[in-house]
Design a protein around this motif. Structure first.
Motif, mmCIF file in Angstrom:
data_model
loop_
_atom_site.group_PDB
_atom_site.id
_atom_site.type_symbol
_atom_site.label_atom_id
_atom_site.label_comp_id
_atom_site.label_asym_id
_atom_site.label_seq_id
_atom_site.Cartn_x
_atom_site.Cartn_y
_atom_site.Cartn_z
ATOM 1 N N MET A 215 0.678 6.953 -7.029
ATOM 2 C CA MET A 215 -0.245 6.341 -7.756
ATOM 3 C C MET A 215 -1.655 6.172 -7.545
ATOM 4 N N VAL A 216 -2.304 5.733 -8.433
ATOM 5 C CA VAL A 216 -3.866 5.522 -8.090
ATOM 6 C C VAL A 216 -4.193 4.386 -7.395
ATOM 7 N N ASP A 217 -3.242 3.182 -7.452
ATOM 8 C CA ASP A 217 -3.209 1.980 -6.743
ATOM 9 C C ASP A 217 -2.431 2.400 -5.156
ATOM 10 N N SER B 252 -10.379 17.746 -7.833
ATOM 11 C CA SER B 252 -11.608 18.253 -8.061
ATOM 12 C C SER B 252 -12.419 17.891 -9.607
ATOM 13 N N HIS B 253 -11.520 17.655 -10.484
ATOM 14 C CA HIS B 253 -11.622 17.294 -11.778
ATOM 15 C C HIS B 253 -12.362 15.805 -11.796
ATOM 16 N N LYS B 254 -13.647 15.658 -12.384
ATOM 17 C CA LYS B 254 -14.416 14.324 -12.473
ATOM 18 C C LYS B 254 -13.233 13.408 -13.197
ATOM 19 N N GLU B 255 -12.515 13.903 -14.317
ATOM 20 C CA GLU B 255 -11.704 13.311 -15.136
ATOM 21 C C GLU B 255 -10.515 12.688 -14.611
ATOM 22 N N TYR B 256 -10.018 13.401 -13.354
ATOM 23 C CA TYR B 256 -8.916 12.837 -12.820
ATOM 24 C C TYR B 256 -9.082 11.828 -11.700
ATOM 25 N N LYS B 257 -8.432 10.827 -11.728
ATOM 26 C CA LYS B 257 -8.468 9.915 -10.579
ATOM 27 C C LYS B 257 -7.722 10.165 -9.289
#
Length: 83
Positions: A44-46, A67-72
């Motif tokens: 999870m991101v949290d 590495s992608h800026k779109e992914y958290k």
């Protein structure tokens, strides 16, 4: 651990987790040396939820950085072992 906490964690595992069984075979052996491994994971991101699993059940806890800026970036908890 209380029943309500276990039920909460079961719901998280059901919705956000992964339970898998994989074949494990050494590259230098034949099919007769085949075994299986069980993996249980929550990502999870949290950070707080995977950390809760880590404190309750042990295993591993780490951050997965993309590495992608779109992914958290994601926090991962997991346990594994041979069956």
């Amino acid at each position: 651990m209380q029943d309500t906490e276990l039920a909460y964690m079961a719901g998280i595992l059901d919705g956000e987790g992964c339970i898998s069984i994989t074949k494990i075979r050494a590259s230098n052996t034949n099919l007769h040396n085949l075994s299986y491994g069980l993996q249980v994971r929550v990502g999870m991101v949290d950070k707080s939820i995977p950390l809760l699993f880590y404190y309750a059940f042990g295993g591993s806890f780490r951050q997965r950085k993309y590495s992608h800026k779109e992914y958290k970036n994601q926090w991962l908890w997991g346990v594994s072992g041979k069956l």
